[in-house]
Write an enzyme that holds these catalytic residues in place. Sequence first.
Site, PDB file in Angstrom:
ATOM      1  CG  ASP A   1      -1.852  -1.222   1.211  1.00  0.00           C
ATOM      2  OD1 ASP A   1      -2.261  -1.645   0.121  1.00  0.00           O
ATOM      3  OD2 ASP A   1      -2.123  -1.760   2.302  1.00  0.00           O
TER       4      ASP A   1
ATOM      5  CE  LYS B   1       2.327  -2.433  -4.387  1.00  0.00           C
ATOM      6  NZ  LYS B   1       2.018  -2.087  -2.989  1.00  0.00           N
TER       7      LYS B   1
ATOM      8  N   GLY C   1      -4.665  -4.312  -3.772  1.00  0.00           N
ATOM      9  CA  GLY C   1      -5.649  -3.255  -3.964  1.00  0.00           C
ATOM     10  C   GLY C   1      -4.898  -1.990  -4.318  1.00  0.00           C
ATOM     11  CG  HIS C   2      -2.366  -1.896  -6.955  1.00  0.00           C
ATOM     12  ND1 HIS C   2      -1.640  -2.552  -7.907  1.00  0.00           N
ATOM     13  CD2 HIS C   2      -1.971  -2.432  -5.776  1.00  0.00           C
ATOM     14  CE1 HIS C   2      -0.847  -3.448  -7.334  1.00  0.00           C
ATOM     15  NE2 HIS C   2      -1.043  -3.408  -6.036  1.00  0.00           N
TER      16      HIS C   2
ATOM     17  CD  GLN D   1       0.363  -9.011  -2.875  1.00  0.00           C
ATOM     18  OE1 GLN D   1       0.919  -9.629  -3.754  1.00  0.00           O
ATOM     19  NE2 GLN D   1      -0.893  -8.660  -2.986  1.00  0.00           N
TER      20      GLN D   1
HETATM   21  P1  GDP Z   1      -0.745   0.336  -3.539  1.00  0.00           P
HETATM   22  O1  GDP Z   1      -1.365  -0.921  -3.045  1.00  0.00           O
HETATM   23  O2  GDP Z   1       0.724   0.408  -3.307  1.00  0.00           O
HETATM   24  O3  GDP Z   1      -1.116   0.650  -4.964  1.00  0.00           O
HETATM   25  O4  GDP Z   1      -1.375   1.514  -2.633  1.00  0.00           O
HETATM   26  P2  GDP Z   1      -2.931   1.680  -2.259  1.00  0.00           P
HETATM   27  O5  GDP Z   1      -3.642   2.159  -3.461  1.00  0.00           O
HETATM   28  O6  GDP Z   1      -3.451   0.475  -1.560  1.00  0.00           O
HETATM   29  O7  GDP Z   1      -2.830   2.799  -1.133  1.00  0.00           O
HETATM   30  C1  GDP Z   1      -2.353   4.058  -1.402  1.00  0.00           C
HETATM   31  C2  GDP Z   1      -3.479   5.090  -1.177  1.00  0.00           C
HETATM   32  O8  GDP Z   1      -2.917   6.368  -1.002  1.00  0.00           O
HETATM   33  C3  GDP Z   1      -4.442   5.233  -2.353  1.00  0.00           C
HETATM   34  O9  GDP Z   1      -5.716   5.545  -1.859  1.00  0.00           O
HETATM   35  C4  GDP Z   1      -3.870   6.408  -3.154  1.00  0.00           C
HETATM   36  O10 GDP Z   1      -4.864   7.118  -3.868  1.00  0.00           O
HETATM   37  C5  GDP Z   1      -3.334   7.257  -2.045  1.00  0.00           C
HETATM   38  N1  GDP Z   1      -2.108   8.013  -2.371  1.00  0.00           N
HETATM   39  C6  GDP Z   1      -1.074   7.665  -3.189  1.00  0.00           C
HETATM   40  N2  GDP Z   1      -0.090   8.582  -3.118  1.00  0.00           N
HETATM   41  C7  GDP Z   1      -0.513   9.527  -2.238  1.00  0.00           C
HETATM   42  C8  GDP Z   1       0.075  10.719  -1.716  1.00  0.00           C
HETATM   43  O11 GDP Z   1       1.191  11.098  -2.035  1.00  0.00           O
HETATM   44  N3  GDP Z   1      -0.664  11.420  -0.793  1.00  0.00           N
HETATM   45  C9  GDP Z   1      -1.904  11.033  -0.401  1.00  0.00           C
HETATM   46  N4  GDP Z   1      -2.545  11.773   0.490  1.00  0.00           N
HETATM   47  N5  GDP Z   1      -2.475   9.898  -0.872  1.00  0.00           N
HETATM   48  C10 GDP Z   1      -1.793   9.161  -1.769  1.00  0.00           C
HETATM   49  P1  IMO Z   2      -0.994  -4.196  -2.277  1.00  0.00           P
HETATM   50  O1  IMO Z   2      -0.589  -4.705  -3.630  1.00  0.00           O
HETATM   51  C1  IMO Z   2      -0.999  -4.723   2.050  1.00  0.00           C
HETATM   52  C2  IMO Z   2      -1.039  -8.850   3.527  1.00  0.00           C
HETATM   53  C3  IMO Z   2      -2.265  -9.332   4.261  1.00  0.00           C
HETATM   54  C4  IMO Z   2      -1.627 -10.326   5.219  1.00  0.00           C
HETATM   55  C5  IMO Z   2      -0.519 -10.950   4.354  1.00  0.00           C
HETATM   56  C6  IMO Z   2      -0.901 -12.274   3.708  1.00  0.00           C
HETATM   57  O2  IMO Z   2      -2.274  -3.431  -2.268  1.00  0.00           O
HETATM   58  O3  IMO Z   2       0.135  -3.473  -1.628  1.00  0.00           O
HETATM   59  P2  IMO Z   2      -2.560 -12.915   1.712  1.00  0.00           P
HETATM   60  O4  IMO Z   2      -4.033 -12.709   1.567  1.00  0.00           O
HETATM   61  O5  IMO Z   2      -1.750 -12.285   0.641  1.00  0.00           O
HETATM   62  O6  IMO Z   2      -2.179 -14.363   1.900  1.00  0.00           O
HETATM   63  O7  IMO Z   2      -2.190 -12.170   3.107  1.00  0.00           O
HETATM   64  O8  IMO Z   2      -0.233 -10.008   3.344  1.00  0.00           O
HETATM   65  N1  IMO Z   2      -1.310  -8.300   2.182  1.00  0.00           N
HETATM   66  C7  IMO Z   2      -1.245  -6.990   1.884  1.00  0.00           C
HETATM   67  N2  IMO Z   2      -1.027  -5.918   2.668  1.00  0.00           N
HETATM   68  N3  IMO Z   2      -1.151  -4.563   0.721  1.00  0.00           N
HETATM   69  C8  IMO Z   2      -1.342  -5.633  -0.089  1.00  0.00           C
HETATM   70  O9  IMO Z   2      -1.332  -5.535  -1.431  1.00  0.00           O
HETATM   71  C9  IMO Z   2      -1.431  -6.914   0.493  1.00  0.00           C
HETATM   72  N4  IMO Z   2      -1.628  -8.151  -0.002  1.00  0.00           N
HETATM   73  C10 IMO Z   2      -1.537  -8.992   1.041  1.00  0.00           C
HETATM   74  O10 IMO Z   2      -2.898  -8.275   4.947  1.00  0.00           O
HETATM   75  O11 IMO Z   2      -0.997  -9.658   6.280  1.00  0.00           O
HETATM   76 MG    MG Z   3      -2.887  -1.580  -1.803  1.00  0.00          MG
END
Ligand code: GDP
Ligand code: IMO
Ligand code: MG
Length: 431
Positions: free
Chosen positions: A13, A16, A40-41, A217
């Site tokens: 998270d 990416k 979850g992106h 991840q």
């Molecule tokens: P990922 O799994 O690495 O793609 O990240 P996620 O999408 O799960 O979580 C990142 C969250 O932060 C998303 O809701 C993005 O829209 C938000 N986000 C990304 N970069 C920034 C930033 O620089 N500032 C803020 N406030 N939010 C951001």
């Molecule tokens: P993105 O791509 C954050 C965590 C789960 C758990 C562990 C194993 O959005 O960064 P799983 O269901 O993969 O066997 O769970 O990994 N986990 C993540 N945490 N971001 C993710 O993906 C994750 N995908 C799995 O919470 O601790």
């Molecule tokens: Mg994510």
Amino acid sequence: MGNMIILGTQWGDEGKGKLVDLLADKFDIIARFQGGHNAGHTIQIRDRKFVLKLIPSGILRPGKIAVIGNGMVIDPIALFEEIDQLTGAGIDVKRQLRISNRAHILFPGHRAMEARLHIGTTKRGIGPCYEDKAGRRGLRVADLLDSDTFTENFEILAREHDTLLRAFCIQPEYSVAETTAIYRELAERMRPMVADTALLLNRAIRDGKQVLFEGAQATMLDLDHGTYPFVTSSSASAGGACVGTGVAPTLIHSIVGVAKAYITRVGGGPFPTESLGAEGDELRRRGNEFGSVTGRPRRCGWFDAPLLRYTGMVNNLDTLVITKLDILDHLDRIPVCTTYRVGDELLDAMPAISNGLSRVEPAYECLPGWQTDTSQVRSWDDLPAAARSYLDFLENQVGVEVGCVSMGPERDQTLIRPGSKFEKLGLKSWA
Ligand code: GDP
Ligand code: IMO
Ligand code: MG
């Protein structure tokens, strides 16, 4: 610019998805190489918000090819939910998406089996599906499409799942006949998008096309290099990009790491810099740190330089993108962990055992905050001096340049550092 891997350097998270969406504009193909719909992106494009789980974030760029690589696991129901949503939003998924014929198929039995895992997984069946892959029992996309043999092969696998589920006193809540019918129908919808994606990628590279490899991840969740057993079941670090797509390491030209300006983790496992008090709660509130897949509150803490030194090494990062700098805007002092200690001893390696990492005492240095809104800054030099010092400090501590910073979810809330390797990759602006 060549072929680039972009990946998470903490526990996921990091943002990416946002970065891949930005970078995708400069590439021809965007390929995911591991994981499944546990990812979850979230990508914010003005008033539109997309949450991608299985499909590479590059799909949002018209005309780009998005590849689901052989290293991924696919729940066909989740895949078509996502395809239907994106198609409804006007994206030409059928034309843009290619699915590897070697990716593994996730079945309801995998999801049911996850009831016996207690490490805070996403409960999507990802781990058990990879177990079957390694056990050489799994079925792949090519098996799903083989209408002569699929029904029988699935029945054999389902019997095995049934035996295991009974042994663990888990009641299977699905019907094999119904699942067969649903999966056979989805197989036909999938068929036009299925390809030998290793062949597709290698041919494209040979023809001068550029590929962006999108990590899901992160390295601390990597099956080998992460905080085992509190990890996911795939290779989320740089090496995984080659294994999970069939593109050789010598064809990769750059590796970009994404890290938050602080750090979060979802699920169980050691977390040395976790901030359990009001400050951690404030980071969660300001950063909206709730899982995009399960909605669980993310655990929050301070930037961990020893952890980044470790993931920087495992991935040999060229450059680092620091995201969510804006979430620290309110602080008057910002702790950064610079070393791990156990008693009088300084650790220079990441402990292999999770109990070992739970026992480390993080030593912090506190940096002055900037207490200014950074979300509207549009050039590196206009960042507050204390914010630039914070980024310089992270860079020195990690030993990898900070080439880019993000201060908001939108595409234009991103700055490239002048003179950085990131800029030399040809990424001067996001135009
Ligand atoms: P990922 O799994 O690495 O793609 O990240 P996620 O999408 O799960 O979580 C990142 C969250 O932060 C998303 O809701 C993005 O829209 C938000 N986000 C990304 N970069 C920034 C930033 O620089 N500032 C803020 N406030 N939010 C951001
Ligand atoms: P993105 O791509 C954050 C965590 C789960 C758990 C562990 C194993 O959005 O960064 P799983 O269901 O993969 O066997 O769970 O990994 N986990 C993540 N945490 N971001 C993710 O993906 C994750 N995908 C799995 O919470 O601790
Ligand atoms: Mg994510």
